[in-house]
Structure formats: structure tokens, C-alpha cells
Write a protein that holds these residues in place. Structure first.
Motif, PDB file in Angstrom:
ATOM      1  N   ASP A 230       0.635  -1.187   0.124  1.00  0.00           N
ATOM      2  CA  ASP A 230      -0.280   0.085   0.142  1.00  0.00           C
ATOM      3  C   ASP A 230       0.596   1.682   0.034  1.00  0.00           C
ATOM      4  OD1 ASP A 230      -2.482  -2.106  -0.006  1.00  0.00           O
ATOM      5  OD2 ASP A 230      -2.906  -1.030   2.047  1.00  0.00           O
ATOM      6  N   LEU A 231       1.929   1.091   0.585  1.00  0.00           N
ATOM      7  CA  LEU A 231       2.871   2.502   0.500  1.00  0.00           C
ATOM      8  C   LEU A 231       3.972   2.735  -0.787  1.00  0.00           C
ATOM      9  CD1 LEU A 231       4.327   1.583   4.310  1.00  0.00           C
ATOM     10  CD2 LEU A 231       2.743   3.502   3.876  1.00  0.00           C
ATOM     11  N   GLN A 232       4.438   1.807  -1.254  1.00  0.00           N
ATOM     12  CA  GLN A 232       4.298   2.000  -2.709  1.00  0.00           C
ATOM     13  C   GLN A 232       3.557   2.557  -2.878  1.00  0.00           C
ATOM     14  OE1 GLN A 232       6.602  -2.226  -3.667  1.00  0.00           O
ATOM     15  NE2 GLN A 232       7.349  -1.920  -1.356  1.00  0.00           N
ATOM     16  N   ALA A 233       2.544   1.923  -3.182  1.00  0.00           N
ATOM     17  CA  ALA A 233       0.892   1.910  -4.297  1.00  0.00           C
ATOM     18  C   ALA A 233       0.693   3.038  -4.775  1.00  0.00           C
ATOM     19  CB  ALA A 233       0.176   1.382  -3.975  1.00  0.00           C
ATOM     20  N   VAL A 234       0.629   3.644  -2.419  1.00  0.00           N
ATOM     21  CA  VAL A 234       0.785   5.322  -2.528  1.00  0.00           C
ATOM     22  C   VAL A 234       2.084   6.415  -3.653  1.00  0.00           C
ATOM     23  CG1 VAL A 234       0.803   7.298  -1.526  1.00  0.00           C
ATOM     24  CG2 VAL A 234      -0.545   5.043  -0.776  1.00  0.00           C
ATOM     25  N   ALA A 235       3.160   6.033  -3.198  1.00  0.00           N
ATOM     26  CA  ALA A 235       4.506   6.289  -3.975  1.00  0.00           C
ATOM     27  C   ALA A 235       4.074   6.046  -5.611  1.00  0.00           C
ATOM     28  CB  ALA A 235       5.377   6.132  -3.782  1.00  0.00           C
ATOM     29  N   LEU A 236       4.042   5.089  -6.108  1.00  0.00           N
ATOM     30  CA  LEU A 236       4.036   4.842  -7.397  1.00  0.00           C
ATOM     31  C   LEU A 236       2.279   5.732  -8.013  1.00  0.00           C
ATOM     32  CD1 LEU A 236       5.257   3.466 -10.269  1.00  0.00           C
ATOM     33  CD2 LEU A 236       3.375   1.723  -9.508  1.00  0.00           C
ATOM     34  N   HIS A 237       1.191   5.688  -7.089  1.00  0.00           N
ATOM     35  CA  HIS A 237       0.637   6.912  -8.098  1.00  0.00           C
ATOM     36  C   HIS A 237       0.205   8.027  -8.166  1.00  0.00           C
ATOM     37  CE1 HIS A 237      -4.032   8.162  -8.194  1.00  0.00           C
ATOM     38  NE2 HIS A 237      -4.291   6.426  -8.775  1.00  0.00           N
ATOM     39  N   ALA A 238       1.699   8.668  -6.830  1.00  0.00           N
ATOM     40  CA  ALA A 238       1.814  10.015  -7.264  1.00  0.00           C
ATOM     41  C   ALA A 238       2.385  10.783  -8.337  1.00  0.00           C
ATOM     42  CB  ALA A 238       2.168  10.479  -5.619  1.00  0.00           C
TER      43      ALA A 238
ATOM     44  N   THR B 227       4.665  12.869 -13.849  1.00  0.00           N
ATOM     45  CA  THR B 227       6.253  12.896 -14.039  1.00  0.00           C
ATOM     46  C   THR B 227       6.962  12.243 -14.171  1.00  0.00           C
ATOM     47  OG1 THR B 227       6.233  12.092 -10.812  1.00  0.00           O
ATOM     48  CG2 THR B 227       5.474  14.061 -11.344  1.00  0.00           C
ATOM     49  N   GLY B 228       8.209  12.358 -14.831  1.00  0.00           N
ATOM     50  CA  GLY B 228       9.153  11.469 -15.529  1.00  0.00           C
ATOM     51  C   GLY B 228       8.881  10.924 -16.479  1.00  0.00           C
ATOM     52  N   THR B 229       8.796   9.685 -16.257  1.00  0.00           N
ATOM     53  CA  THR B 229       8.278   8.384 -17.766  1.00  0.00           C
ATOM     54  C   THR B 229       7.815   7.896 -16.976  1.00  0.00           C
ATOM     55  OG1 THR B 229      10.149   7.187 -17.987  1.00  0.00           O
ATOM     56  CG2 THR B 229      10.278   9.224 -19.232  1.00  0.00           C
ATOM     57  N   VAL B 230       6.621   6.984 -17.688  1.00  0.00           N
ATOM     58  CA  VAL B 230       5.657   5.921 -17.791  1.00  0.00           C
ATOM     59  C   VAL B 230       6.742   5.190 -17.333  1.00  0.00           C
ATOM     60  CG1 VAL B 230       4.092   4.650 -18.321  1.00  0.00           C
ATOM     61  CG2 VAL B 230       3.488   6.992 -18.526  1.00  0.00           C
TER      62      VAL B 230
ATOM     63  N   THR C 152      -4.044   3.712 -14.728  1.00  0.00           N
ATOM     64  CA  THR C 152      -4.991   4.435 -15.068  1.00  0.00           C
ATOM     65  C   THR C 152      -4.952   5.741 -14.686  1.00  0.00           C
ATOM     66  OG1 THR C 152      -6.372   2.863 -13.882  1.00  0.00           O
ATOM     67  CG2 THR C 152      -7.619   4.360 -14.071  1.00  0.00           C
ATOM     68  N   ALA C 153      -4.025   5.782 -13.776  1.00  0.00           N
ATOM     69  CA  ALA C 153      -3.827   7.140 -13.595  1.00  0.00           C
ATOM     70  C   ALA C 153      -3.349   8.331 -14.683  1.00  0.00           C
ATOM     71  CB  ALA C 153      -3.120   7.641 -12.324  1.00  0.00           C
ATOM     72  N   GLU C 154      -2.015   6.985 -15.113  1.00  0.00           N
ATOM     73  CA  GLU C 154      -1.477   7.569 -16.710  1.00  0.00           C
ATOM     74  C   GLU C 154      -2.394   7.935 -17.917  1.00  0.00           C
ATOM     75  OE1 GLU C 154       0.926   9.149 -15.941  1.00  0.00           O
ATOM     76  OE2 GLU C 154       2.537   8.138 -15.103  1.00  0.00           O
TER      77      GLU C 154
ATOM     78  N   GLU D  86      -5.394   8.425 -17.722  1.00  0.00           N
ATOM     79  CA  GLU D  86      -6.664   9.866 -17.358  1.00  0.00           C
ATOM     80  C   GLU D  86      -5.905  10.750 -18.003  1.00  0.00           C
ATOM     81  OE1 GLU D  86      -7.957   9.542 -13.004  1.00  0.00           O
ATOM     82  OE2 GLU D  86      -8.891   7.985 -13.982  1.00  0.00           O
ATOM     83  N   LEU D  87      -4.676  10.720 -17.347  1.00  0.00           N
ATOM     84  CA  LEU D  87      -3.539  12.262 -18.122  1.00  0.00           C
ATOM     85  C   LEU D  87      -3.069  11.787 -19.073  1.00  0.00           C
ATOM     86  CD1 LEU D  87      -1.346  12.244 -14.366  1.00  0.00           C
ATOM     87  CD2 LEU D  87      -2.966  13.701 -15.471  1.00  0.00           C
ATOM     88  N   GLY D  88      -3.619  10.936 -20.431  1.00  0.00           N
ATOM     89  CA  GLY D  88      -3.152  10.715 -21.589  1.00  0.00           C
ATOM     90  C   GLY D  88      -2.007  10.327 -22.104  1.00  0.00           C
ATOM     91  N   ARG D  89      -0.985   9.951 -20.992  1.00  0.00           N
ATOM     92  CA  ARG D  89       0.395   9.421 -21.516  1.00  0.00           C
ATOM     93  C   ARG D  89       0.384   7.498 -21.797  1.00  0.00           C
ATOM     94  NH1 ARG D  89       5.382  11.208 -18.266  1.00  0.00           N
ATOM     95  NH2 ARG D  89       4.731  10.035 -16.426  1.00  0.00           N
ATOM     96  N   ILE D  90      -1.085   7.483 -21.106  1.00  0.00           N
ATOM     97  CA  ILE D  90      -1.331   6.509 -21.894  1.00  0.00           C
ATOM     98  C   ILE D  90      -2.702   5.794 -22.736  1.00  0.00           C
ATOM     99  CG2 ILE D  90      -2.071   3.688 -21.160  1.00  0.00           C
ATOM    100  CD1 ILE D  90       0.507   3.719 -20.252  1.00  0.00           C
ATOM    101  N   ALA D  91      -2.712   5.533 -24.161  1.00  0.00           N
ATOM    102  CA  ALA D  91      -3.986   5.341 -24.787  1.00  0.00           C
ATOM    103  C   ALA D  91      -5.274   4.887 -23.105  1.00  0.00           C
ATOM    104  CB  ALA D  91      -4.065   4.246 -26.069  1.00  0.00           C
ATOM    105  N   ALA D  92      -5.905   5.850 -24.335  1.00  0.00           N
ATOM    106  CA  ALA D  92      -7.907   5.873 -23.706  1.00  0.00           C
ATOM    107  C   ALA D  92      -8.099   4.418 -24.131  1.00  0.00           C
ATOM    108  CB  ALA D  92      -8.268   7.231 -24.479  1.00  0.00           C
ATOM    109  N   ASP D  93      -7.769   3.650 -24.910  1.00  0.00           N
ATOM    110  CA  ASP D  93      -8.664   2.143 -25.235  1.00  0.00           C
ATOM    111  C   ASP D  93      -7.780   1.140 -24.755  1.00  0.00           C
ATOM    112  OD1 ASP D  93      -6.378   2.524 -26.572  1.00  0.00           O
ATOM    113  OD2 ASP D  93      -7.646   1.555 -28.805  1.00  0.00           O
ATOM    114  N   ALA D  94      -6.567   1.865 -23.840  1.00  0.00           N
ATOM    115  CA  ALA D  94      -5.630   0.651 -22.656  1.00  0.00           C
ATOM    116  C   ALA D  94      -6.524  -0.302 -22.296  1.00  0.00           C
ATOM    117  CB  ALA D  94      -4.530   1.854 -22.232  1.00  0.00           C
TER     118      ALA D  94
END
Length: 199
Positions: free
Chosen positions: A69-77, A81-84, A140-142, A144-152
């Protein structure tokens, strides 16, 4: 033990000892005596806090799953930023560079432990399932930010990344994979859905 804090300290001491035995000697060496010897306490201490050894091991698995869960928070945050690719490679390296691979081996090795875990976690290996949820949330967050295709297809991508990552790190006695190998695997999996950051 007089307080809940002291009990928690003993539990953590036993969990940490079990982790050391597991990483050093593998699941076949993980016994209640090995754990208490490693922890430097009497064998009875483990049985005062847990109904039996498989109850202890189930709690160890859940404790290590909760750490995701702690890792998930950091990854989601890190979304946006950076690259996917870099974020995923770092997330998988953190996940599988820990005790995760050894925990999966432990669950696979012990029938009684698997049966106990099924009582509260009916599908999949708890740690891997939680890790797939972590990766899925990030993707999913990426998206929503357009860095991953909408139909992924996040439901297919997340377990694919977890499975491929697990295979890269699965040789417990070997050296961890090079960062470049992890990035290459991630790039291969997500290349079809990766999009340039939207400005």
C-alpha cells in the motif's frame, strides 16, 4: 506483554526474522524453531502470539501485502512525472527487489498456508494480486493524464507487467536483473499504448 506496542514489537521481530530465514535459506527452511532462533527468543513466544505456525505465516504474508500500500501511494503520486516506463520499472524493482519473490515462493511451497490464505483471499496469490492492483491504479492515472492510450486494457497490462517482472526477479540465488533489462521488459509490454505527454 504489558502493552499492545510491546506485542507489536514481538510480532515485527518474528516477522523480520522469518523474512531473513526465507531470503537466506528458502521456504523449506522456514520453521517455527528457525524463526525463533533467528529472532533470539524462546519458541514459546511465537505460539503465545499465534494459534499455530501457519497462522503466523499467514499474518506474515498479510503484513508484507500491506506494505505494498505504501509503494502504491508513491507510484500513484508519480503519475504525470518522469516517464511512464521509468516509473513502472522503478515500481517493479522496488516491489520485487524486496521480499516479494520469496513470499510468493513460500505461498507456493506450503499447502496449509495456501489453504489458510484462501479463507480470506479466495483468488490469486495475495501479494501478486495486490501488486497488480497497484500497477493498474498507476496505469489508470496515466491513462487519465493522456500518457497511456485511452483504449489501453489496464486489466490485461497490469498482470502482464507483474508476471513478467516476477519472472525477471524470480531467481532468488542469482543477482537481480540489470535496470536496463527491467526497462526493456516494461517498454515491450506498454509500447503499443504509450503516448507522448500532453502539454
Amino acid at each position: 506483554m504489558a502493552t499492545g506496542v510491546a506485542i507489536r514489537d514481538v510480532r515485527e521481530q518474528l516477522f523480520d526474522a522469518a523474512e531473513r530465514v526465507l531470503l537466506r535459506d528458502g521456504p523449506s527452511a522456514l520453521t517455527s524453531r528457525a524463526v525463533t532462533t533467528e529472532a533470539g527468543c524462546a519458541k514459546g513466544v511465537l505460539h503465545r502470539h499465534f494459534a499455530d505456525f501457519d497462522a503466523f505465516l499467514a499474518e506474515l504474508v498479510y503484513d508484507r501485502v500491506n506494505r505494498i500500500d505504501l509503494q502504491a501511494v508513491a507510484l500513484h503520486a508519480s503519475a504525470g512525472t518522469g516517464t511512464v516506463t521509468g516509473n513502472l520499472a522503478d515500481g517493479l524493482t522496488t516491489l520485487f527487489g524486496s521480499v516479494a519473490v520469496a513470499i510468493v515462493a513460500l505461498v507456493t511451497f506450503r499447502d496449509e498456508l495456501r489453504a489458510r490464505l484462501r479463507e480470506t483471499w479466495p483468488v490469486g496469490v495475495p501479494l501478486l494480486a495486490e501488486a497488480a492492483t497497484m500497477i493498474g491504479s498507476y496505469l489508470t492515472a496515466e491513462r487519465e493524464l493522456g500518457r497511456i492510450a485511452a483504449d489501453a486494457d489496464i486489466d490485461a497490462l497490469a498482470p502482464t507487467l507483474i508476471g513478467a517482472g516476477h519472472l525477471l526477479f524470480a531467481d532468488r540465488k542469482g543477482t537481480p536483473p540489470e535496470p536496463g533489462a527491467v526497462r526493456k521488459m516494461v517498454t515491450t509490454v506498454i509500447s503499443g499504448v504509450l503516448r507522448e505527454p500532453q502539454r
